[in-house]
Design a protein around this motif. Structure first.
Motif, mmCIF file in Angstrom:
data_model
loop_
_atom_site.group_PDB
_atom_site.id
_atom_site.type_symbol
_atom_site.label_atom_id
_atom_site.label_comp_id
_atom_site.label_asym_id
_atom_site.label_seq_id
_atom_site.Cartn_x
_atom_site.Cartn_y
_atom_site.Cartn_z
ATOM 1 N N LEU A 4 0.824 -1.205 0.000
ATOM 2 C CA LEU A 4 0.000 0.000 0.000
ATOM 3 C C LEU A 4 0.861 1.259 0.000
ATOM 4 O O LEU A 4 0.682 2.148 -0.848
ATOM 5 N N VAL A 5 1.778 1.349 0.929
ATOM 6 C CA VAL A 5 2.553 2.581 1.088
ATOM 7 C C VAL A 5 3.480 2.801 -0.099
ATOM 8 O O VAL A 5 3.540 3.902 -0.668
ATOM 9 N N ARG A 6 4.219 1.764 -0.501
ATOM 10 C CA ARG A 6 5.183 1.915 -1.595
ATOM 11 C C ARG A 6 4.491 2.241 -2.911
ATOM 12 O O ARG A 6 5.012 3.000 -3.730
ATOM 13 N N THR A 7 3.308 1.680 -3.134
ATOM 14 C CA THR A 7 2.581 1.935 -4.378
ATOM 15 C C THR A 7 1.941 3.309 -4.376
ATOM 16 O O THR A 7 1.915 3.997 -5.414
ATOM 17 N N TRP A 8 1.444 3.739 -3.209
ATOM 18 C CA TRP A 8 0.663 4.980 -3.192
ATOM 19 C C TRP A 8 1.463 6.232 -2.901
ATOM 20 O O TRP A 8 0.936 7.334 -3.090
ATOM 21 N N VAL A 9 2.710 6.155 -2.485
ATOM 22 C CA VAL A 9 3.505 7.374 -2.332
ATOM 23 C C VAL A 9 3.630 8.112 -3.674
ATOM 24 O O VAL A 9 3.354 9.321 -3.743
ATOM 25 N N PRO A 10 4.036 7.447 -4.775
ATOM 26 C CA PRO A 10 4.078 8.180 -6.050
ATOM 27 C C PRO A 10 2.702 8.604 -6.544
ATOM 28 O O PRO A 10 2.567 9.652 -7.188
ATOM 29 N N ILE A 11 1.682 7.801 -6.255
ATOM 30 C CA ILE A 11 0.325 8.196 -6.652
ATOM 31 C C ILE A 11 -0.088 9.451 -5.890
ATOM 32 O O ILE A 11 -0.631 10.399 -6.468
ATOM 33 N N TYR A 12 0.189 9.476 -4.595
ATOM 34 C CA TYR A 12 -0.130 10.637 -3.766
ATOM 35 C C TYR A 12 0.596 11.877 -4.288
ATOM 36 O O TYR A 12 0.034 12.987 -4.316
ATOM 37 N N ALA A 13 1.839 11.711 -4.706
ATOM 38 C CA ALA A 13 2.604 12.851 -5.218
ATOM 39 C C ALA A 13 2.063 13.346 -6.554
ATOM 40 O O ALA A 13 2.069 14.553 -6.817
ATOM 41 N N GLY A 14 1.583 12.424 -7.384
ATOM 42 C CA GLY A 14 1.256 12.799 -8.760
ATOM 43 C C GLY A 14 -0.194 13.091 -9.060
ATOM 44 O O GLY A 14 -0.486 13.833 -10.019
ATOM 45 N N VAL A 15 -1.156 12.535 -8.300
ATOM 46 C CA VAL A 15 -2.555 12.770 -8.659
ATOM 47 C C VAL A 15 -2.979 14.169 -8.245
ATOM 48 O O VAL A 15 -2.364 14.814 -7.397
ATOM 49 N N SER A 16 -4.051 14.633 -8.838
ATOM 50 C CA SER A 16 -4.502 16.008 -8.623
ATOM 51 C C SER A 16 -5.016 16.217 -7.207
ATOM 52 O O SER A 16 -5.365 15.275 -6.500
ATOM 53 N N ALA A 17 -5.083 17.492 -6.826
ATOM 54 C CA ALA A 17 -5.602 17.835 -5.508
ATOM 55 C C ALA A 17 -7.054 17.401 -5.363
ATOM 56 O O ALA A 17 -7.508 17.042 -4.275
#
Length: 418
Positions: free
Chosen positions: A222-235
Motif C-alpha cells: 500500500l505505502v510503496r505503491t501509493w507514495v508516487p500516486i499521492y505525489a502525482g494525482v490532482s488535488a
C-alpha cells in the motif's frame, strides 16, 4: 576451493543484473502499451503474466535448488533471463502481437524469481551465522543500486538506440553474471531428500515470522505503491498534483537510496544485537512514518518550507517533507529486511532446505501484495489518506502479532536472542 569473497562478488553481480533487468522492463512498460495499443485488460495481463509466473515458479525452483545443485539452477535461470531479453527484442516491433510480449513477460517473471531465490539461498549458505544478515544486506544493496540505475538508464538507452540497445546492455550484464556463478562458485553439495516444503511447513520459527510477514506485505504494498500516486494525482483526488515526472522520480529514488546505503550496516548490527529485534523495530518504524505521509502538506506549511524548486518549478511546501518521509521509509525497511531474510536463511540452512525457506518467504508475501492494490483503490475512492492509515495499521498489527507469538513460544527475551 574459490575465495569466499569472489563467490560473494559473483552473487552480488547476479543480484545487480537481475534487478537491473526487472526495473528496466518496468520503466519501459508504457512504451509497450503504446506500441501494442493495449487495452486496460491487456495492460493488466502484462503485470499478471509476470507475477503469476513468479508464483507458479517459486515451489518447483526452490525444490530443485534444495534437491540438487543451487549453482546449476542459478546458471539455468540466468540463462532463461538472457532468453527472455532476447525474446523482448524480437517482440518489440509493430509486427508482433501483444500475447507474444505476455509470454516473454511470464518467462522473465519465472527467471527473476529463480535468480532471487537461488542467489539469496547461496549467500545464506556461504555466510557464517554471525555475519549472515550483513552479507544479505550487501546483496540487497546491489539489487537496490540496480533499481536506481535501471530506472535512470532505461529511458536514456531507449532514446539512444531503441529497444535493441536496452536489451544488448541487459544481456551484456547477465552473461558475465552467469560466467561468474559457473567459474567462481563452488559446487553446492547440500542435498535434502523428500519434499523440503513439507519439513518446513510447521516449523515454529517460520510460523512466527510468517505471522508478521503476511500482514506486513499489505503495509509495504500500500505505502510503496501509493507514495508516487499521492505525489502525482490532482488535488481533487486528494494528492499533491506534481506534474513534473522528475519530482515524482526524486521522491521514489529517495527510498531506494537510503535502503541501499543502510542495509549492510543494519544487517551487521542485527547480527550482533538480535535479528528479531530489528524485524520488530523496522516494522514499527515503517508504520510510524506511513502515518506521517498524509500530514506532509501541514508540516510543510507549519515549517514555512519553499514551494518552488530549481528545474521542476512550482510544487508545494509538502515536497521536502514527503521526500524526507520516503527516505525514512527506506531506512525503516533497511532495519527489517536483512534481519528478516537472515532469520529465514537460519532455519533453512540448518537442515539444507534454505531455498525452500526463502520460497515460503516469497509465497507468504504474495496474498497481501495482490490484495493490497485492490484495497488501496477502494480506500482512494473515499480519501487517499486512508491508504496510508490502513498501511500503518497493517504494519503495527504485524509487529504486535510477531511480538505476541514470539513471546508466547520462546519467552520475552527471544526478541534479543533470535
Amino acid at each position: 576451493m574459490n575465495d569466499d569473497r569472489l563467490q560473494f562478488y559473483a552473487l552480488y553481480l547476479t543480484r545487480f543484473a537481475s534487478g537491473f533487468g526487472f526495473v528496466t522492463l518496468l520503466t519501459l512498460l508504457p512504451k509497450y502499451i503504446a506500441l501494442f495499443g493495449a487495452s486496460g485488460l491487456v495492460v493488466g495481463l502484462f503485470t499478471t503474466a509476470f507475477t503469476g509466473a513468479q508464483t507458479l515458479a517459486t515451489v518447483p525452483l526452490a525444490w530443485a535448488g534444495d534437491r540438487g545443485d543451487k549453482r546449476l539452477v542459478l546458471v539455468g535461470v540466468l540463462g532463461a533471463s538472457v532468453l527472455s531479453y532476447v525474446g523482448f527484442a524480437l517482440v518489440s516491433t509493430p509486427a508482433a502481437e501483444s500475447w507474444h510480449f505476455i509470454l516473454v513477460r511470464g518467462l522473465q517473471g519465472a527467471a527473476v524469481t529463480g535468480s532471487g531465490l537461488m542467489s539469496l539461498a547461496l549467500v545464506g549458505e556461504l555466510s557464517p551465522p554471525d555475519q549472515r544478515a550483513n552479507h544479505i544486506g550487501k546483496a540487497n544493496s546491489w539489487r537496490l543500486a540496480a533499481g536506481i540505475l535501471g530506472s535512470l538508464a532505461a529511458g536514456a538507452l531507449y532514446r539512444w538506440g531503441g529497444f535493441d540497445a536496452v536489451y544488448a546492455v541487459l544481456v551484456a550484464l547477465l552473461v558475465p553474471a552467469m560466467a561468474g556463478v559457473w567459474y567462481l562458485l563452488d559446487a553446492d553439495e547440500t542435498r535434502i531428500r523428500g519434499n523440503p516444503f513439507a519439513g518446513l511447513a510447521f516449523n515454529r520459527r517460520l510460523l512466527t515470522l510468517t505471522s508478521f510477514r503476511a500482514q506486513y506485505a499489505v503495509a509495504v504494498t500500500l505505502v510503496r505503491t501509493w507514495v508516487p500516486i499521492y505525489a502525482g494525482v490532482s488535488a481533487a483526488q486528494g494528492g499533491l498534483g506534481y506534474t513534473a515526472p522528475l519530482a515524482v522520480g526524486v521522491v521514489l529514488t529517495a527510498e531506494k537510496v537510503t535502503n541501499m546505503l543502510c542495509q549492510p550496516f543494519t544487517g551487521r548490527l542485527s547480527d550482533r544485537a538480535g535479528r528479531s529485534l530489528f524485524v520488530f523495530v523496522g516494522g514499527g518504524c515503517y508504520g510510524l512514518v506511513a502515518l506521517v505521509v498524509p500530514f506532509t502538506p501541514d508540516i510543510g506549511t507549519a515549517l514555512d518550507l519553499p514551494a518552488t524548486f530549481p528545474v521542476v518549478g512550482d510544487l508545494s511546501a509538502a515536497f521536502l517533507p514527503l521526500l524526507a518521509c520516503n527516505a525514512l521509509l527506506g531506512v525503516a525497511d533497511s532495519i527489517r529486511e536483512p534481519a528478516s531474510m537472515a532469520l529465514f536463511a537460519d532455519e533453512g540452512t540448518d537442515d539444507g532446505s534454505v531455498a525452500s525457506s526463502f520460497g515460503i518467504r516469497e509465497l507468504v508475501w504474495r496474498p497481501g501484495s495482490v490484495l493490497a492494490p485492490m484495497l488501496g483503490g477502494a480506500l482512494m475512492t473515499t480519501n487517499i489518506d486512508w491508504v496510508f492509515f490502513v498501511g500503518a495499521a497493517a504494519a503495527f498489527s504485524g509487529v504486535l502479532t510477531f511480538l505476541g507469538v514470539l513471546s508466547r513460544n520462546y519467552g520475552t527475551r527471544a526478541l534479543t536472542e533470535w
